[in-house]
Design a protein around this motif. Structure first.
Motif, PDB file in Angstrom:
ATOM      1  N   TYR A   1       0.839  -1.200   0.000  1.00 43.47           N
ATOM      2  CA  TYR A   1       0.000   0.000   0.000  1.00 43.47           C
ATOM      3  C   TYR A   1       0.875   1.251   0.000  1.00 43.47           C
ATOM      4  CZ  TYR A   1      -3.243   3.584   1.580  1.00 43.47           C
ATOM      5  OH  TYR A   1      -3.974   4.735   1.683  1.00 43.47           O
ATOM      6  N   PHE A   2       1.871   1.289   0.936  1.00 38.87           N
ATOM      7  CA  PHE A   2       2.721   2.476   1.031  1.00 38.87           C
ATOM      8  C   PHE A   2       3.562   2.673  -0.221  1.00 38.87           C
ATOM      9  CE2 PHE A   2       1.976   2.116   5.687  1.00 38.87           C
ATOM     10  CZ  PHE A   2       1.471   3.399   5.865  1.00 38.87           C
ATOM     11  N   LEU A   3       4.061   1.575  -0.793  1.00 35.79           N
ATOM     12  CA  LEU A   3       4.868   1.702  -2.027  1.00 35.79           C
ATOM     13  C   LEU A   3       4.035   2.302  -3.156  1.00 35.79           C
ATOM     14  CD1 LEU A   3       6.874  -1.651  -1.977  1.00 35.79           C
ATOM     15  CD2 LEU A   3       7.851   0.637  -1.916  1.00 35.79           C
ATOM     16  N   ARG A   4       2.769   1.838  -3.265  1.00 39.50           N
ATOM     17  CA  ARG A   4       1.900   2.391  -4.330  1.00 39.50           C
ATOM     18  C   ARG A   4       1.653   3.882  -4.114  1.00 39.50           C
ATOM     19  NH1 ARG A   4      -0.688  -2.549  -3.988  1.00 39.50           N
ATOM     20  NH2 ARG A   4      -2.258  -1.736  -2.571  1.00 39.50           N
ATOM     21  N   GLN A   5       1.452   4.263  -2.834  1.00 39.88           N
ATOM     22  CA  GLN A   5       1.193   5.678  -2.550  1.00 39.88           C
ATOM     23  C   GLN A   5       2.432   6.529  -2.845  1.00 39.88           C
ATOM     24  OE1 GLN A   5      -1.893   6.564  -1.994  1.00 39.88           O
ATOM     25  NE2 GLN A   5      -2.400   4.390  -1.980  1.00 39.88           N
TER      26      GLN A   5
ATOM     27  N   LEU B   1       2.657   9.615  -5.372  1.00 34.85           N
ATOM     28  CA  LEU B   1       3.124  10.919  -4.918  1.00 34.85           C
ATOM     29  C   LEU B   1       4.264  11.423  -5.803  1.00 34.85           C
ATOM     30  CD1 LEU B   1       2.883  13.149  -2.772  1.00 34.85           C
ATOM     31  CD2 LEU B   1       4.520  11.879  -1.372  1.00 34.85           C
ATOM     32  N   GLU B   2       5.182  10.532  -6.162  1.00 32.98           N
ATOM     33  CA  GLU B   2       6.286  10.921  -7.048  1.00 32.98           C
ATOM     34  C   GLU B   2       5.756  11.412  -8.387  1.00 32.98           C
ATOM     35  OE1 GLU B   2       8.917   7.577  -7.307  1.00 32.98           O
ATOM     36  OE2 GLU B   2      10.101   8.223  -5.587  1.00 32.98           O
TER      37      GLU B   2
ATOM     38  N   ASP C   1       6.339  19.693 -10.939  1.00 33.82           N
ATOM     39  CA  ASP C   1       7.611  20.283 -11.378  1.00 33.82           C
ATOM     40  C   ASP C   1       7.544  20.716 -12.843  1.00 33.82           C
ATOM     41  OD1 ASP C   1       8.673  19.909  -8.933  1.00 33.82           O
ATOM     42  OD2 ASP C   1       9.837  18.098  -9.428  1.00 33.82           O
ATOM     43  N   GLY C   2       6.727  19.990 -13.604  1.00 33.09           N
ATOM     44  CA  GLY C   2       6.641  20.283 -15.034  1.00 33.09           C
ATOM     45  C   GLY C   2       5.765  21.489 -15.350  1.00 33.09           C
TER      46      GLY C   2
END
Length: 513
Positions: free
Chosen positions: A492-496, A500-501, A508-509
């Motif tokens: 779950y945290f990895l997907r979030q 977020l990235e 940034d773009g």
């Protein structure tokens, strides 16, 4: 017999096909393939087998067979083993592109007998690609299945065909097929090799079955794939216990030589999962279907140019249907990965909701999914040629469907019990009996049935539970034990983090005025 030859000559003339004409590209193909086989150049053999053979088939032999073995034999020093291998490919191409005649089916059986006899009793000093060795076993079982289906369609058989079937009654005989596969397993000593590998004394899986000391991989790898072939044959015969037993030496929880060829990987898990479904080992079936479906989802784009691509997609769809059946009979969604689950909901979400109701419509869906996804069952014995000629082709399938639907109907009572058990942590027998509108002795019978149907005997003879909700009875009170899934926070945290990235990169773009 004469009629059969006439039939083949006519087919030859209609196609404008001359079996003795060898185009230059075919001459070059057999000469190079023969040389690479003699030099044990597995990489080049694989390239020619996977790529050149397909390209030439597509370009020159789209709707005709390849040149006959007699026409190419003198280009390869009349090498007996090479000619057997060439004919094996010749028949496989014929089955894929055209409809083989009865005579050709018998000839193909004879060729497999000769080829396997050489492997079993001769000295085969060759290394062949795993893909080719897998295709040999796979095609051998497929042609056996095809022959049984052809023979069971008695209605339109000519007198000549019936005479030929009587004359060659040993061709594609079920005992012959099983004996060859079993002999390859035993002669290759593959079971002992895999046992020794566990003790660190062998390198069979580490080298993908190839022999880097100049030896031959043919017998060992054919023996290995024959275990998968035996699983498949026993599934086609409806003998699921024996099928799974034949596969036991291969540890399917690990990567193995069976995963080195995508067709072998899918065939193994499809039949293993199906056998477990029929033996009520739903958790094992769900676990394996989930793994292979996730693997196909991640890798199928790499196989788009492969001749097996259509077969991969078909088996993928069938395994989703089998997974839908398993999860409807045994709701264990915690065992299914999110990616697979979302694909499953997209394909079968609505049907699965209807299957939970256990009314006539639900059984019609069980029937539909089973019929779509099950193997093409066979009757291995020849029909009686004296009786009126009818089609026996569907008999084996109807029997397996009947057994499956009978099992699904028995689950109907259990769905009601499960619904109540999920709501309570404790409930008296009297109260549950009144809710279910049955008397207490009947309820006890239903609860015993629930215990029986949610437990299965695994391959080691241990009793395992398929239930996501279990219970025990203390005096007159039912105590419910719900198995709590271990929560996996990491995914779950990895997907979030990835999401977020993505958002940060988008921000940034953006150029602010």
């Amino acid at each position: 017999m004469a009629n059969q030859d006439y039939e083949e000559r006519q087919q030859t003339q209609e196609l404008g096909y001359d079996p003795n004409f060898v185009p230059d590209s075919v001459k070059s193909f057999v000469v190079h393939l023969y040389r690479h086989i003699r030099e044990k150049n597995v990489y080049e053999i694989h390239q020619m087998y996977e790529s050149s053979f397909q390209t030439l088939s597509e370009r020159l032999f789209k709707d005709t067979p390849w040149p006959s073995v007699d026409a190419v034999a003198h280009y390869v020093d009349n090498d007996h083993v090479f000619c057997l291998l060439y004919r094996e490919m010749w028949f496989r191409h014929l089955y894929a592109r055209l409809t083989p005649t009865l005579r050709q089916r018998i000839d193909s059986w004879d060729n497999y007998c000769s080829l396997f006899q050489v492997v079993l009793h001769g000295v085969v000093n060759m290394q062949l690609p795993n893909q080719w060795l897998w295709d040999m076993v796979d095609e051998f079982v497929y042609q056996f299945q095809s022959f049984c289906q052809y023979r069971a369609k008695m209605k339109n058989k000519t007198e000549q065909e019936i005479a030929l079937l009587r004359q060659f009654d040993q061709a594609w005989n079920v005992y012959g097929v099983l004996n060859f596969l079993q002999a390859l397993v035993e002669k290759s000593t593959i079971i002992q090799i895999l046992e020794q590998e566990k003790e660190g004394l062998e390198q069979f899986t580490a080298t993908d079955g190839y022999d880097y000391n100049g030896g031959s991989n043919v017998l060992k790898v054919l023996g290995y794939f024959s275990m998968v072939g035996l699983l498949r044959v026993h599934c086609l015969l409806g003998d699921y216990h024996t099928g799974i037993k034949c596969l036991l030496p291969i540890d399917i929880s690990q990567q193995g030589v069976y995963t080195s060829v995508i067709g072998s990987h899918i065939t193994t898990i499809y039949h293993y999962g199906f056998a477990n479904l029929m033996l009520r080992r739903y958790v094992e079936a769900i676990r394996e279907f989930n793994k292979i479906l996730l693997y196909i989802f991640k890798t199928k784009q790499y196989h788009q140019k492969s001749p097996q691509y259509e077969q991969i997609l078909k088996k993928n769809e069938q395994m989703y249907a089998l997974l839908a059946i398993c999860l409807s009979l045994c709701p264990q969604t915690r065992l299914v990965d999110e990616t697979v689950n979302s694909q499953l909901r997209e394909k079968y979400g609505e049907k699965m909701a209807r299957m939970q109701r256990y009314d006539d419509e639900a059984f019609a869906i069980y029937d539909e999914l089973f019929s779509y996804a099950c193997p093409k069952f066979i009757t291995p014995s020849a029909p009686s040629f004296e009786e009126p000629l009818v089609n026996y082709n569907q008999d084996a399938y109807r029997l397996q469907l009947k057994l499956f639907l009978y099992e699904a109907k028995q689950q109907q009572l259990l769905s009601g019990v499960r619904t109540f058990l999920k709501v309570y942590s404790t409930i008296s027998l009297a109260k549950l009996a009144s809710y279910m509108e049955v008397d207490e002795p009947t309820l006890r019978t239903i609860l015993m049935t629930y215990k029986h149907k949610t437990h299965a005997v695994d391959s080691d003879g241990k009793i395992t539970s398929n239930a996501d909700v279990d219970f025990y009875i203390d005096e007159d009170t039912i105590h419910v034990v719900e198995s709590k899934p271990a929560k996996r926070y990491g995914d779950y945290f990895l997907r979030q983090i990835v999401k977020l990235e993505g958002v940060i990169n988008e921000m940034d773009g953006i150029k602010l005025d």
